[in-house]
Scaffold this active site. Structure first.
Site, short mmCIF file in Angstrom:
data_model
loop_
_atom_site.label_atom_id
_atom_site.label_comp_id
_atom_site.label_asym_id
_atom_site.label_seq_id
_atom_site.Cartn_x
_atom_site.Cartn_y
_atom_site.Cartn_z
N THR A 32 0.85 -1.20 0.00
CA THR A 32 0.00 0.00 0.00
C THR A 32 0.88 1.25 0.00
OG1 THR A 32 -1.72 -1.16 1.22
CG2 THR A 32 -1.78 1.24 1.33
N ASP A 85 6.23 -4.26 -1.36
CA ASP A 85 5.66 -3.12 -0.64
C ASP A 85 6.74 -2.08 -0.35
OD1 ASP A 85 3.86 -1.50 0.67
OD2 ASP A 85 3.48 -2.86 2.34
N ASP A 88 8.37 3.27 5.22
CA ASP A 88 8.61 4.64 5.65
C ASP A 88 10.07 4.82 6.08
OD1 ASP A 88 5.88 5.64 5.36
OD2 ASP A 88 5.45 4.12 6.87
N LYS A 98 6.69 0.85 8.95
CA LYS A 98 5.63 0.95 7.95
C LYS A 98 4.36 1.47 8.62
CE LYS A 98 5.02 -2.28 5.01
NZ LYS A 98 4.74 -1.16 4.08
N GLY A 99 3.39 1.81 7.79
CA GLY A 99 2.10 2.24 8.34
C GLY A 99 1.80 3.71 8.15
N GLY A 100 2.67 4.39 7.39
CA GLY A 100 2.37 5.79 7.09
C GLY A 100 1.02 5.94 6.41
N GLY A 101 0.63 4.91 5.69
CA GLY A 101 -0.67 4.90 5.01
C GLY A 101 -1.74 4.18 5.80
N GLU A 107 -0.65 -5.24 6.14
CA GLU A 107 0.69 -5.41 5.57
C GLU A 107 1.48 -6.45 6.36
OE1 GLU A 107 1.19 -0.90 3.75
OE2 GLU A 107 1.99 -1.33 5.73
N LYS A 125 14.61 6.71 2.34
CA LYS A 125 14.02 5.86 3.39
C LYS A 125 15.09 5.08 4.18
CE LYS A 125 9.80 6.88 1.91
NZ LYS A 125 8.83 5.96 1.38
C1 5RP Z 1 1.42 2.12 4.14
C2 5RP Z 1 2.88 1.88 4.18
C3 5RP Z 1 3.70 2.36 3.03
O1 5RP Z 1 4.44 1.29 2.53
C4 5RP Z 1 4.62 3.44 3.50
O2 5RP Z 1 3.85 4.44 4.14
C5 5RP Z 1 5.41 4.04 2.34
O3 5RP Z 1 4.55 4.76 1.51
P1 5RP Z 1 5.07 5.50 0.20
O4 5RP Z 1 5.46 4.43 -0.77
O5 5RP Z 1 3.85 6.29 -0.25
O6 5RP Z 1 6.21 6.38 0.59
O7 5RP Z 1 3.42 1.31 5.09
O8 5RP Z 1 0.79 1.74 5.32
#
Ligand code: 5RP
Length: 224
Positions: A32, A85, A88, A98-101, A107, A125
C-alpha cells in the site's frame, strides 16, 4: 531523477526481479502507498502472467481491480510467493517502519504469509537508526487513552492520527521522538500493550531484499 521517478524505477526493478520466477500458480502480495501503486501500474503490463494477487488494503485492491488484475482474499489462497511493498524507513538489517498509510496490520499479515518480502523504496528511506519517522500503532478505539499512557512509559510521544480509521475499523496513534535502537525488542514491547492491534515495526520479520532507488540507479540490498 525526482522522488516519483525513483519510485517508478524501483517498481520496475521489482517486476524484473519477480518476473522470471512467476509461474501459473504464483500469488503476488501487494502493498500500500505511492511506491506500491507504481508497482501495481507496472504489474498491469504483465497481467496475463499473474495468477492471483492479494492486497494489503482496500485502496490497493481497488487499484488492482480497476486495472484488471485478479485480486483474491488472503483466506482464498494457500500461500503468497512474493510480497512487494514500500516502507517509511529501513535500516541495514532491512527492519522497517511501515504504516504511514495506516495499512500496517494487513501489511504485516501478508508479510507473515509471504515466502519473500521485496521492499521497494527511494534512497531517502534508508536510515542508520529507525525512529525519525513517527511509529504508527493500530489501536482498538476504546483503548486509545490506555495505550497512549503506556507508550509514554516506553519513552515515546504518542499523537492520535485525527480523522483516520483503518480498513479494520481501528484508530492510529503515531509515536514521535522515539529512537528505536533495538527494533525487535520494541516491536514486542508495544504489541504486548492491551488494546494494540499491531505496530509498524517490521523487525521480527523484516524484508528479504530492498530495492533502493538512488540517483545512480537501483541498488539491491540484503539484510546485514
Ligand atoms: C502504508 C505503508 C507504506 O508502505 C509506507 O507508508 C510508504 O509509503 P510510500 O510508498 O507512499 O512512501 O506502510 O501503510
Amino acid at each position: 531523477m525526482d522522488q516519483n521517478e525513483l519510485k517508478q524505477a524501483v517498481a520496475r526493478a521489482a517486476l524484473d526481479y519477480i518476473r522470471p520466477k512467476l509461474d501459473n500458480d504464483s500469488v503476488v502480495g501487494i502493498g500500500t502507498g505511492s511506491t506500491a501503486n507504481c508497482f501495481i501500474d507496472a504489474l498491469a503490463t504483465v497481467k496475463g502472467q499473474i495468477n492471483a494477487t492479494v492486497a494489503s488494503s482496500e485502496a490497493s485492491a481497488e487499484r488492482l481491480a480497476t486495472l484488471g488484475i485478479p485480486v483474491y482474499e488472503l483466506n482464498s489462497v494457500d500461500r503468497v510467493d512474493f510480497y512487494v511493498d514500500g516502507a517509511d524507513e529501513a535500516n541495514s538489517a532491512l527492519q522497517l517502519i511501515k504504516g504511514g498509510g495506516a495499512a500496517l496490520t494487513r501489511e504485516k499479515i501478508v508479510t507473515a504469509v509471504a515466502t519473500e518480502f521485496i521492499c521497494i523504496a527511494d534512497a531517502s528511506k534508508l536510515v542508520d537508526t529507525l525512529g525519525e519517522f513517527p511509529l504508527p500503532v493500530e489501536v482498538i478505539p476504546m483503548a486509545r487513552g490506555h495505550v497512549a499512557r503506556e507508550l509514554v512509559k516506553l519513552g515515546g510521544d504518542p499523537v492520535y492520527r485525527d480523522g483516520v480509521i483503518t480498513d479494520n475499523g481501528n484508530i492510529i496513534i503515531d509515536v514521535y521522538r522515539f529512537p528505536i535502537p533495538q527494533p525487535a525488542v520494541t516491536e514486542q514491547a508495544i504489541n504486548a500493550i492491551t488494546g494494540v492491534v499491531t505496530n509498524g515495526l517490521f523487525a521480527l520479520k523484516g524484508a528479504d531484499i530492498l530495492l533502493l532507488g538512488t540517483t545512480d540507479g537501483v541498488q539491491t540490498l540484503y539484510p546485514r
